[in-house]
Design a protein around this motif. Structure first.
Motif, PDB file in Angstrom:
ATOM      1  N   ASP A 145      10.296  -4.235  11.272  1.00 13.66           N
ATOM      2  CA  ASP A 145       9.401  -3.482  10.379  1.00 13.66           C
ATOM      3  C   ASP A 145       9.149  -2.116  10.721  1.00 13.66           C
ATOM      4  O   ASP A 145       9.956  -1.679  11.762  1.00 13.66           O
ATOM      5  N   ILE A 146       8.467  -1.425  10.018  1.00  6.82           N
ATOM      6  CA  ILE A 146       8.771   0.188  10.510  1.00  6.82           C
ATOM      7  C   ILE A 146       7.532   0.333  11.437  1.00  6.82           C
ATOM      8  O   ILE A 146       7.886   1.088  12.424  1.00  6.82           O
TER       9      ILE A 146
ATOM     10  N   TYR B 244      10.177  -0.159  14.779  1.00  7.06           N
ATOM     11  CA  TYR B 244      10.941   0.932  14.851  1.00  7.06           C
ATOM     12  C   TYR B 244      10.193   2.220  15.302  1.00  7.06           C
ATOM     13  O   TYR B 244      10.645   2.683  16.298  1.00  7.06           O
ATOM     14  N   ASN B 245       8.880   2.258  15.101  1.00  4.90           N
ATOM     15  CA  ASN B 245       7.895   3.430  15.371  1.00  4.90           C
ATOM     16  C   ASN B 245       7.830   3.260  17.085  1.00  4.90           C
ATOM     17  O   ASN B 245       7.841   4.206  17.477  1.00  4.90           O
TER      18      ASN B 245
ATOM     19  N   MET C 278      18.106   2.310  12.031  1.00  2.36           N
ATOM     20  CA  MET C 278      17.198   2.127  10.881  1.00  2.36           C
ATOM     21  C   MET C 278      17.599   2.389   9.584  1.00  2.36           C
ATOM     22  O   MET C 278      17.323   1.658   8.694  1.00  2.36           O
TER      23      MET C 278
ATOM     24  N   SER D 162      15.163  -1.367   4.692  1.00  2.00           N
ATOM     25  CA  SER D 162      14.833   0.244   4.562  1.00  2.00           C
ATOM     26  C   SER D 162      14.389   0.479   2.970  1.00  2.00           C
ATOM     27  O   SER D 162      14.878  -0.179   1.935  1.00  2.00           O
TER      28      SER D 162
ATOM     29  N   TRP E 270      10.584   3.977   4.535  1.00  4.19           N
ATOM     30  CA  TRP E 270      11.356   4.271   5.830  1.00  4.19           C
ATOM     31  C   TRP E 270      12.215   5.810   5.761  1.00  4.19           C
ATOM     32  O   TRP E 270      12.226   6.173   6.794  1.00  4.19           O
TER      33      TRP E 270
ATOM     34  N   TYR F  99      10.343   8.370   6.894  1.00  5.62           N
ATOM     35  CA  TYR F  99       9.931   8.243   8.127  1.00  5.62           C
ATOM     36  C   TYR F  99      11.435   8.735   9.119  1.00  5.62           C
ATOM     37  O   TYR F  99      11.103   9.362   9.979  1.00  5.62           O
ATOM     38  N   ILE F 100      12.427   8.388   8.704  1.00  7.89           N
ATOM     39  CA  ILE F 100      13.609   8.777   9.253  1.00  7.89           C
ATOM     40  C   ILE F 100      14.029  10.243   9.261  1.00  7.89           C
ATOM     41  O   ILE F 100      14.283  10.837   9.924  1.00  7.89           O
TER      42      ILE F 100
ATOM     43  N   LEU G 262       4.625   7.993  12.086  1.00  9.42           N
ATOM     44  CA  LEU G 262       4.436   6.648  11.345  1.00  9.42           C
ATOM     45  C   LEU G 262       3.637   6.530  10.101  1.00  9.42           C
ATOM     46  O   LEU G 262       3.996   6.217   9.219  1.00  9.42           O
TER      47      LEU G 262
ATOM     48  N   GLY H 174       5.253   8.414   7.403  1.00 13.79           N
ATOM     49  CA  GLY H 174       6.303   7.354   6.592  1.00 13.79           C
ATOM     50  C   GLY H 174       5.506   6.385   5.743  1.00 13.79           C
ATOM     51  O   GLY H 174       5.939   6.036   4.711  1.00 13.79           O
ATOM     52  N   LEU H 175       4.305   5.997   6.226  1.00 18.17           N
ATOM     53  CA  LEU H 175       3.581   4.907   5.374  1.00 18.17           C
ATOM     54  C   LEU H 175       2.729   5.466   4.169  1.00 18.17           C
ATOM     55  O   LEU H 175       2.077   4.799   3.421  1.00 18.17           O
TER      56      LEU H 175
END
Length: 408
Positions: free
Chosen positions: A226-227, A230-231, A253, A259, A263, A266-267, A308, A311-312
């Motif tokens: 999940d995100i 990855y973080n 990712m 995705s 996401w 965030y990317i 993070l 991104g959320l």
């Protein structure tokens, strides 16, 4: 190191202090298990309750401000008056008490649930009790409680709750031993949250190189990332200034089936951060500051925590992290200013981005860098966010920042 506690405590809030999961029902918890960990035993019970203003069960319990007062007494009195208590009502009250850090009263509520609604106990109820016991009685008591559970109650949620307790108290050896049991289990399925707990622990104690080992286990066992996964993974690479690996993870990712819009944000922000902050592998050889100061690696870790939450879409958490960093009374790096400005721009909060530009200009310890702002501007353009780049361009003009070296 004391400053690592900022990182760990903020991350801890992501899981709300425990594990949330399935509603499958477990029927076994003997009264023998609950007695040694009665919350009254921790501080002592009292029959005193403050004068009632609103006459419902939730209000009565929440008025118990002093830990020595007993939620159990209130529950028993409520039933003695002929009132009913539902399982969901007990869960909601316990959740509210945990949110306000009133763990002893929350534990008493879960004890009542176990003793009076034994047939309705869920995996989450057991997981909640493990977390609360660790907070009220300590990690040893939580471990004994978990080991004393009947086999059907030792689920992915209760395992993860105990792992969370170990991670919160930075019990690395115990956590690793439990994690070994987890990954060797053939009968239980564990999701990303369990692996994230282990990686969070490694990040908080500075063993960032072990994060990759956890990722490899996830890949081998085909656990979807999940995100948060990855973080943590990206943070560990950034902490060791492995920029090539950072870019590979971002590409992985992008191709991940999970995705979504968050996401993508965030990317893009991570790419902007790498380019505009000039994060390079050469910094890995820079000397580490004294024990009382925050190292370059830790600053980068905090930056990725901010990324993070951007991104959320959690603007409040971005505010909180930035406030925490500014309150450290230590010199902020230009990279931190770049990160928070980029975060606010990504979330569409121009006013806050402007305020940070002003704070940077007014800083007596970190010299304002016009070229860094231009790098942010061009990095937004590079990832295709032309509208946000245009907004930032207007903001820079308004703030009378130099745009002489701007790349069209």
């Amino acid at each position: 190191m004391a400053t690592r506690s900022i990182f760990h405590s903020i991350r801890g809030r992501l899981t709300n202090g425990g594990v949330v999961g399935s509603n499958s029902i477990r029927n076994a918890e003997s009264s023998r298990l609950t007695k040694p960990y009665s919350a009254d035993a921790a501080i002592g019970s009292s029959l005193d309750v403050e004068p009632e203003e609103k006459d419902d069960l939730r209000s009565r319990i929440l008025r118990l401000r002093l830990p020595k007062r007993s939620a159990t007494t209130v529950l028993e009195k409520w039933v003695g008056e002929g009132n009913q208590i539902t399982v969901n009502e007990l869960r909601d009250i316990s959740k509210e008490l945990r949110r306000t850090r009133r763990y002893k009263h929350a534990l008493e509520v879960t004890e009542y649930l176990v003793q009076h609604e034994e047939s309705n106990i869920s995996d989450s109820d057991y997981a909640s009790r493990i977390d609360l016991i660790s907070k009220v009685f300590g990690i040893d008591a939580a471990e004994r409680y978990f080991e004393g559970l009947q086999p059907p109650s030792k689920t992915s949620e209760t395992y993860t709750s105990l792992l969370h307790a170990y991670a919160a108290s930075k019990q690395t050896e115990r956590a690793e031993a439990l994690f070994k049991r987890i990954i060797e289990s053939d009968s239980l399925t564990f999701g990303a949250i369990t692996y994230n707990e282990m990686m969070t622990l490694y990040m908080s104690v500075g063993e960032v190189e072990k994060v990759h080992e956890v990722i490899e286990v996830m890949k081998r066992k085909e656990v979807a990332r999940d995100i948060f996964t990855y973080n943590l993974w990206l943070s560990s690479c950034a902490a060791t200034f492995d920029i090539d690996e950072l870019r590979k993870i971002l590409e992985e990712m992008r191709l991940d089936g999970g995705s979504n819009k968050g996401w993508a944000r965030y990317i893009d922000l991570t790419s902007i951060y790498i380019d505009s902050s000039r994060l390079t592998s050469a910094e890995s050889t820079s000397p580490v500051e004294s024990e009382k100061s925050i190292s370059q690696r830790e600053w980068v870790t905090y930056d990725f925590l901010m990324i993070l939450h951007t991104g959320l879409g959690n603007k409040d958490m971005v505010d909180q992290i930035w406030k925490s960093l500014r309150n450290t009374n230590q010199k902020l790096s230009s990279r931190s200013y770049i990160c928070v400005i980029s975060s606010y721009l990504m979330l569409g909060h121009l006013r806050e981005a402007g305020e940070v530009v002003d704070q940077w200009k007014e800083s007596k310890t970190t010299e304002f860098d016009d070229s860094a702002c231009l790098r942010i501007l061009n990095a937004f353009r590079d990832v295709g966010l032309e509208d946000k780049a245009s907004d930032f361009h207007l903001l820079l003009v308004e703030k009378k920042c130099s745009l002489e070296d701007e790349v069209s």
